[in-house]
Design a protein around this motif. Structure first.
Motif, PDB file in Angstrom:
ATOM      1  N   ASP A  96      20.039  23.668 -10.342  1.00 42.17           N
ATOM      2  CA  ASP A  96      20.884  23.531  -9.167  1.00 42.17           C
ATOM      3  C   ASP A  96      19.959  23.265  -7.992  1.00 42.17           C
ATOM      4  O   ASP A  96      18.834  23.749  -7.960  1.00 42.17           O
ATOM      5  N   THR A  97      20.448  22.525  -6.993  1.00 42.62           N
ATOM      6  CA  THR A  97      19.612  22.321  -5.821  1.00 42.62           C
ATOM      7  C   THR A  97      19.523  23.613  -5.035  1.00 42.62           C
ATOM      8  O   THR A  97      18.437  24.098  -4.762  1.00 42.62           O
ATOM      9  N   ILE A  98      20.660  24.195  -4.663  1.00 40.38           N
ATOM     10  CA  ILE A  98      20.672  25.526  -4.035  1.00 40.38           C
ATOM     11  C   ILE A  98      21.572  26.418  -4.862  1.00 40.38           C
ATOM     12  O   ILE A  98      22.712  26.060  -5.155  1.00 40.38           O
ATOM     13  N   ARG A  99      21.052  27.572  -5.246  1.00 32.92           N
ATOM     14  CA  ARG A  99      21.864  28.542  -5.987  1.00 32.92           C
ATOM     15  C   ARG A  99      21.786  29.880  -5.269  1.00 32.92           C
ATOM     16  O   ARG A  99      20.707  30.385  -4.985  1.00 32.92           O
ATOM     17  N   ILE A 100      22.958  30.440  -5.018  1.00 28.92           N
ATOM     18  CA  ILE A 100      23.044  31.788  -4.457  1.00 28.92           C
ATOM     19  C   ILE A 100      23.597  32.688  -5.549  1.00 28.92           C
ATOM     20  O   ILE A 100      24.678  32.440  -6.078  1.00 28.92           O
ATOM     21  N   GLY A 101      22.864  33.723  -5.887  1.00 28.43           N
ATOM     22  CA  GLY A 101      23.267  34.619  -6.964  1.00 28.43           C
ATOM     23  C   GLY A 101      22.941  34.017  -8.315  1.00 28.43           C
ATOM     24  O   GLY A 101      22.315  32.971  -8.417  1.00 28.43           O
ATOM     25  N   GLY A 102      23.358  34.701  -9.363  1.00 27.86           N
ATOM     26  CA  GLY A 102      23.094  34.240 -10.715  1.00 27.86           C
ATOM     27  C   GLY A 102      24.336  34.356 -11.563  1.00 27.86           C
ATOM     28  O   GLY A 102      25.301  35.017 -11.189  1.00 27.86           O
ATOM     29  N   ALA A 103      24.311  33.696 -12.691  1.00 27.73           N
ATOM     30  CA  ALA A 103      25.459  33.687 -13.586  1.00 27.73           C
ATOM     31  C   ALA A 103      25.484  34.932 -14.473  1.00 27.73           C
ATOM     32  O   ALA A 103      26.094  34.933 -15.512  1.00 27.73           O
ATOM     33  N   TRP A 104      24.798  35.964 -14.071  1.00 28.92           N
ATOM     34  CA  TRP A 104      24.756  37.199 -14.840  1.00 28.92           C
ATOM     35  C   TRP A 104      25.208  38.351 -13.945  1.00 28.92           C
ATOM     36  O   TRP A 104      25.239  38.237 -12.730  1.00 28.92           O
ATOM     37  N   ALA A 105      25.519  39.458 -14.538  1.00 33.97           N
ATOM     38  CA  ALA A 105      25.999  40.616 -13.770  1.00 33.97           C
ATOM     39  C   ALA A 105      24.900  41.166 -12.878  1.00 33.97           C
ATOM     40  O   ALA A 105      23.726  41.014 -13.152  1.00 33.97           O
ATOM     41  N   GLY A 106      25.300  41.810 -11.809  1.00 36.97           N
ATOM     42  CA  GLY A 106      24.346  42.471 -10.934  1.00 36.97           C
ATOM     43  C   GLY A 106      23.881  41.646  -9.764  1.00 36.97           C
ATOM     44  O   GLY A 106      22.902  41.987  -9.129  1.00 36.97           O
ATOM     45  N   ASN A 107      24.548  40.542  -9.463  1.00 38.43           N
ATOM     46  CA  ASN A 107      24.132  39.698  -8.356  1.00 38.43           C
ATOM     47  C   ASN A 107      25.165  39.647  -7.241  1.00 38.43           C
ATOM     48  O   ASN A 107      25.152  38.752  -6.418  1.00 38.43           O
ATOM     49  N   ALA A 108      26.084  40.575  -7.202  1.00 43.86           N
ATOM     50  CA  ALA A 108      27.174  40.515  -6.231  1.00 43.86           C
ATOM     51  C   ALA A 108      26.736  40.865  -4.818  1.00 43.86           C
ATOM     52  O   ALA A 108      27.525  40.781  -3.898  1.00 43.86           O
ATOM     53  N   GLY A 109      25.505  41.247  -4.621  1.00 45.82           N
ATOM     54  CA  GLY A 109      25.063  41.653  -3.297  1.00 45.82           C
ATOM     55  C   GLY A 109      24.315  40.596  -2.509  1.00 45.82           C
ATOM     56  O   GLY A 109      23.796  40.874  -1.442  1.00 45.82           O
ATOM     57  N   ASN A 110      24.238  39.364  -3.019  1.00 46.72           N
ATOM     58  CA  ASN A 110      23.601  38.279  -2.277  1.00 46.72           C
ATOM     59  C   ASN A 110      24.609  37.770  -1.254  1.00 46.72           C
ATOM     60  O   ASN A 110      25.294  36.784  -1.468  1.00 46.72           O
ATOM     61  N   ILE A 111      24.714  38.473  -0.142  1.00 45.75           N
ATOM     62  CA  ILE A 111      25.793  38.237   0.810  1.00 45.75           C
ATOM     63  C   ILE A 111      25.280  37.700   2.142  1.00 45.75           C
ATOM     64  O   ILE A 111      24.086  37.747   2.431  1.00 45.75           O
ATOM     65  N   ASN A 112      26.218  37.195   2.920  1.00 46.37           N
ATOM     66  CA  ASN A 112      25.940  36.759   4.293  1.00 46.37           C
ATOM     67  C   ASN A 112      24.848  35.705   4.386  1.00 46.37           C
ATOM     68  O   ASN A 112      24.031  35.724   5.305  1.00 46.37           O
ATOM     69  N   ASN A 113      24.829  34.776   3.454  1.00 38.22           N
ATOM     70  CA  ASN A 113      23.902  33.649   3.525  1.00 38.22           C
ATOM     71  C   ASN A 113      24.656  32.439   4.050  1.00 38.22           C
ATOM     72  O   ASN A 113      25.851  32.284   3.797  1.00 38.22           O
ATOM     73  N   THR A 114      23.978  31.572   4.788  1.00 34.98           N
ATOM     74  CA  THR A 114      24.616  30.399   5.379  1.00 34.98           C
ATOM     75  C   THR A 114      23.872  29.134   4.960  1.00 34.98           C
ATOM     76  O   THR A 114      22.651  29.054   5.098  1.00 34.98           O
ATOM     77  N   ILE A 115      24.643  28.161   4.453  1.00 35.01           N
ATOM     78  CA  ILE A 115      24.122  26.863   4.041  1.00 35.01           C
ATOM     79  C   ILE A 115      24.884  25.828   4.867  1.00 35.01           C
ATOM     80  O   ILE A 115      26.069  25.600   4.640  1.00 35.01           O
TER      81      ILE A 115
END
Length: 181
Positions: A96-115
């Motif tokens: 992916d060019t830009i990826r926020i978080g991952g396709a696995w559990a435990g990534n729900a806290g990658n918050i408040n990012n702006t693209i």
């Protein structure tokens, strides 16, 4: 000139309040950028990323038992240009060019990012990919991903099958998605 080996563009692991402004990154692999281990309040602007790996905002935590404690938040990626960001080679569902978080559990806290206000020309998989994110702002970006990648002849690239295009300029080429949420 293109060099062999792996050279990352930006690696911020646990670093915060850093601004990267006006740098050209060519041929980065595996990461054009990686924000991980609680990197927050970072800004990347006016940069060019050409023929590289992905730009990831993730919860890579190594051996930490709770990935929620190492999310990357409040990062601002704006005014950049991303071109030919394959990273995976051929048609093998590149990065992916830009990826926020991952396709696995435990990534729900990658918050408040702006693209915002970025331009995406050709990517290996998807221009903007987001998993288990919250309060992410994506606005005023331009993305186009018409077929552009040529199969590289490896067993895992395209398997000899191509979409049937009406435009002959796209024959034996691949493009993928612009956004995936």
């Amino acid at each position: 000139t293109r060099t062999s080996g792996s050279v990352n563009g930006i690696i911020l692991q646990g670093n915060s309040y850093i601004k990267v402004d006006g740098i050209v990154f060519n041929y980065t692999a595996p990461y054009a950028a990686l924000f991980a281990y609680t990197s927050h309040h970072n800004e990347v602007t006016n940069c060019e990323f050409n023929e590289g790996g992905g730009f990831f905002i993730h919860s890579f935590c190594g051996g930490y038992p709770d990935p929620y404690t190492c999310n990357s938040t409040h990062n601002w990626i704006h005014g950049n240009t991303f071109t030919d960001m394959n990273g995976g080679g051929g048609c093998s569902e590149g990065n992916d060019t830009i990826r926020i978080g991952g396709a696995w559990a435990g990534n729900a806290g990658n918050i408040n990012n702006t693209i915002e206000d970025n331009t995406f020309h050709h990517n290996g998989h998807v221009a903007i990919d987001m998993y288990q994110h919250k309060y992410t702002v994506v606005k005023n970006n331009i993305a186009h991903n018409e077929p552009w990648m040529t199969a590289n002849g490896l067993d895992y690239s395209c398997s000899g099958w191509y979409p049937d295009y009406t435009n002959p300029a796209y024959d034996n080429k691949w493009g993928h998605r612009n956004i995936h949420i």
